[in-house]
Write a protein that holds these residues in place. Structure first.
Motif, PDB file in Angstrom:
ATOM      1  N   ARG A   1      -3.838   2.517  -1.626  1.00 40.69           N
ATOM      2  CA  ARG A   1      -5.010   1.465  -1.597  1.00 40.69           C
ATOM      3  C   ARG A   1      -4.813   0.040  -2.364  1.00 40.69           C
ATOM      4  NH1 ARG A   1      -9.625   3.181   0.311  1.00 40.69           N
ATOM      5  NH2 ARG A   1     -10.912   1.742  -0.959  1.00 40.69           N
ATOM      6  N   ALA A   2      -3.933  -0.307  -2.586  1.00 42.99           N
ATOM      7  CA  ALA A   2      -3.594  -1.662  -3.095  1.00 42.99           C
ATOM      8  C   ALA A   2      -4.355  -2.717  -2.346  1.00 42.99           C
ATOM      9  CB  ALA A   2      -1.992  -1.938  -3.381  1.00 42.99           C
TER      10      ALA A   2
ATOM     11  N   ALA B   1      -6.748  -6.764   0.609  1.00 38.29           N
ATOM     12  CA  ALA B   1      -6.297  -5.896   1.700  1.00 38.29           C
ATOM     13  C   ALA B   1      -7.216  -6.132   2.903  1.00 38.29           C
ATOM     14  CB  ALA B   1      -6.199  -4.438   1.321  1.00 38.29           C
TER      15      ALA B   1
ATOM     16  N   ARG C   1       0.919  -1.338   0.106  1.00 34.62           N
ATOM     17  CA  ARG C   1      -0.195   0.066  -0.002  1.00 34.62           C
ATOM     18  C   ARG C   1       1.056   1.425   0.039  1.00 34.62           C
ATOM     19  NH1 ARG C   1      -5.570  -1.285   1.035  1.00 34.62           N
ATOM     20  NH2 ARG C   1      -5.890   0.744   2.148  1.00 34.62           N
TER      21      ARG C   1
END
Length: 278
Positions: free
Chosen positions: A54-55, A175, A49
């Motif tokens: 916001r991966a 995530a 991230r």
């Protein structure tokens, strides 16, 4: 076929994870191994991230209670299998683990009210017969009942993780899955791990970190599989883990399976294929 293929990938990663954990179990406490696992997962997520904002999607959950419950069952599953395989051969430990598909079908029927086709029960039964054929000659009469007990506990927790995966399929995202699996568990495990700490060698440190990578890949694969397919379709595939256990025994410990193992593996594979055809 996306769900079944993801399931097979996850089972292969779990087999490598279990073999790695069995090697580590001779020198490290379960709390240290699991704490390493979750610390690595969070570190990888944080690095991803940082590199790509916001991966993997968002972290917030609309059902934090369910996410915490899944995290607790994941810790229970990891601890149960670790403590079981410490005393049992990998293939013998998998015999106990293969009670999970039956637990899974029953839990899906009772908790999630999902219909389970009779064929799914039937092919699970055929797969379990294949497991018995493969492992019955090698079951050691002096095996610890505590090890079997830990295996059953781990199998139940594993089945509950799959139930939670299915119930949380409306909250997708790698995530979110990794964060809610690792973040609640690490603070609880860290003090216990510190009390039992053994400084690892460089080689063992790599193996401990690899546990986190393997666990993360397997966890994501399982969650994704149950978003694409039902328990009735995926549960019989659990028995194909026997094939991966045999591969691990050969490559890691140099133990070549006897003829009954090959026969049992063939029955297991046949049951999995026929379950998919149904």
């Amino acid at each position: 076929m996306r769900g079944p293929l993801l399931m097979l990938l996850a089972l292969a990663l779990f087999a490598v994870l279990d073999a790695n954990s069995k090697v580590l179990s001779g020198g490290y406490h379960v709390s240290q191994v699991l704490a390493f696992r979750y610390a690595v997962l969070l570190a990888l997520l944080g690095a991803a991230r940082l590199a790509v904002p916001r991966a993997g999607g968002g972290l917030a959950s609309h059902r934090p209670g369910a996410q915490l419950l899944r995290s607790a069952f994941m810790v229970g599953s990891g601890a149960g299998f670790f403590l079981s395989l410490r005393s049992l051969p990998l293939a013998e430990g998998y015999l106990v683990y293969f009670t999970a598909p039956f637990m899974l079908l029953a839990l899906f029927r009772v908790l999630l009210k999902e219909a389970v086709p009779a064929a799914a029960w039937g092919w699970c039964g055929v797969g379990f017969v294949g497991v018995l054929i493969a492992l019955w000659p090698g079951l050691s009469a002096g095996s610890s009942w505590a090890a079997y007990g830990w295996g059953l506990f781990g199998s139940f927790c594993h089945a509950m993780v799959l139930v939670m995966n299915r119930s949380l399929r409306d909250e997708p995202g790698m995530a979110r899955l990794i964060f809610w699996s690792a973040a609640p568990a690490l603070p609880l495990l860290a003090p216990w791990a510190a009390a039992e700490w053994v400084t690892p060698s460089w080689g063992d440190a790599v193996a401990l970190c690899a546990n986190g990578v393997l666990a993360g890949g397997a966890t994501v694969g399982l969650a994704a599989a149950f978003r694409h397919a039902s328990a009735g379709r995926l549960a019989p595939l659990e028995f194909t883990a026997l094939v991966f256990a045999v591969i691990a025994d050969v490559t890691v410990w140099g133990v070549w399976p006897a003829a009954p193992v090959w026969v049992g593996a063939a029955v297991v594979t046949f049951a999995g294929v026929m379950a998919q055809r149904r």
